[in-house]
Design a protein around this motif. Structure first.
Motif, short mmCIF file in Angstrom:
data_model
loop_
_atom_site.label_atom_id
_atom_site.label_comp_id
_atom_site.label_asym_id
_atom_site.label_seq_id
_atom_site.Cartn_x
_atom_site.Cartn_y
_atom_site.Cartn_z
N LEU A 98 25.60 49.72 45.11
CA LEU A 98 27.06 49.79 45.26
C LEU A 98 27.54 48.74 46.25
O LEU A 98 28.55 48.06 46.01
N VAL A 105 30.95 48.35 50.18
CA VAL A 105 31.56 49.43 49.42
C VAL A 105 32.28 50.41 50.35
O VAL A 105 31.84 50.65 51.47
N LEU A 110 35.03 53.51 45.01
CA LEU A 110 34.58 54.59 44.13
C LEU A 110 35.74 55.18 43.34
O LEU A 110 35.58 55.60 42.20
N VAL A 117 31.03 52.43 38.84
CA VAL A 117 30.13 53.29 39.61
C VAL A 117 29.27 54.12 38.65
O VAL A 117 28.05 54.25 38.85
#
Length: 177
Positions: A98, A105, A110, A117
Motif C-alpha cells: 500500500l 499511504v 483507502l 486496495v
C-alpha cells in the motif's frame, strides 16, 4: 485459513472489510467488525499483537492478529492452524505494498481508492489462502495492471477499443492447445 481481513480506524469506522468465510447479512458483518474493533482497540499498544478472539459466527478457534499503524488497525482473523508470525509478516507486506502504491499511504487513500486496495489484497490473499508474500512480485503485478489500464484508456477512448486491448493483452481468443 484466513476468515476475514478488516481495516478500521481509531474510531471503529471500517475502511476495508473482506470476508472469506460466509457471513450471512450486512448486519452480521457490522456486528463482527464492531466486536473485532472492541477487542483490539481496548488493548494498549504495548501488548502483543495476537488475540484469541471470540467470533461466534466463525467458531471458537479464531485468532485475531493485528497491527496498529497511525490511525488504522489492520486485523486478520484466522483459524488456529495459521502461523501468528506468518500473518504478522503478511500484514507488513500488505502495508508495504500500500505504501509503495500510494506513496505514504493514509486513511484517505483507502477511502478514495478502495478498488485499488481490493486489487492489492487480492494479489496477496484469495479465498482465504495466501497467494503471494514476495513484495516485488506483488508490486510487479500491480504495475502490470496499471499499464494495461492506461493502455486501454489511450486506445481510442471507447469502451470497446479498451476492452479489445485488454483482451489482447490477456491472450483472449487465442488457441491454447
Amino acid at each position: 485459513m484466513i476468515k476475514g481481513i478488516i481495516i478500521v480506524n481509531n474510531h471503529g469506522k471500517p475502511r476495508l472489510a473482506k470476508f472469506y468465510q460466509s457471513v450471512t447479512s450486512e448486519e452480521t458483518q457490522q456486528s463482527i467488525i464492531r466486536r473485532i474493533f472492541n477487542q483490539v482497540a481496548s488493548r494498549p499498544d504495548s501488548f502483543c499483537n495476537y488475540l484469541e478472539g471470540s467470533i461466534p459466527e466463525w467458531g471458537s478457534n479464531v485468532k485475531l492478529i493485528y497491527r496498529h499503524y497511525a490511525t488504522l488497525y489492520f486485523v486478520f482473523a484466522v483459524d488456529a492452524q495459521e502461523s501468528d508470525l506468518g500473518i504478522l509478516d503478511l500484514i507488513q507486506v500488505f502495508v508495504e505494498a500500500l505504501d509503495k502504491c500510494f506513496e505514504n499511504v493514509c486513511e484517505l487513500d483507502l477511502i478514495f481508492h478502495a478498488d485499488r486496495v481490493h486489487y492489492i489484497i487480492d494479489e496477496i490473499v484469495m479465498g482465504g489462502m495466501v497467494l503471494e508474500t514476495n513484495i516485488n512480485l506483488i508490486l510487479q503485478a500491480i504495475e502490470d495492471q496499471d499499464k494495461m489500464y492506461k493502455k486501454s484508456q489511450g486506445a481510442g477512448g471507447t469502451q470497446s477499443a479498451g476492452t479489445h486491448t485488454v483482451k489482447q493483452q490477456l491472450g483472449a481468443g487465442t488457441s491454447w492447445a
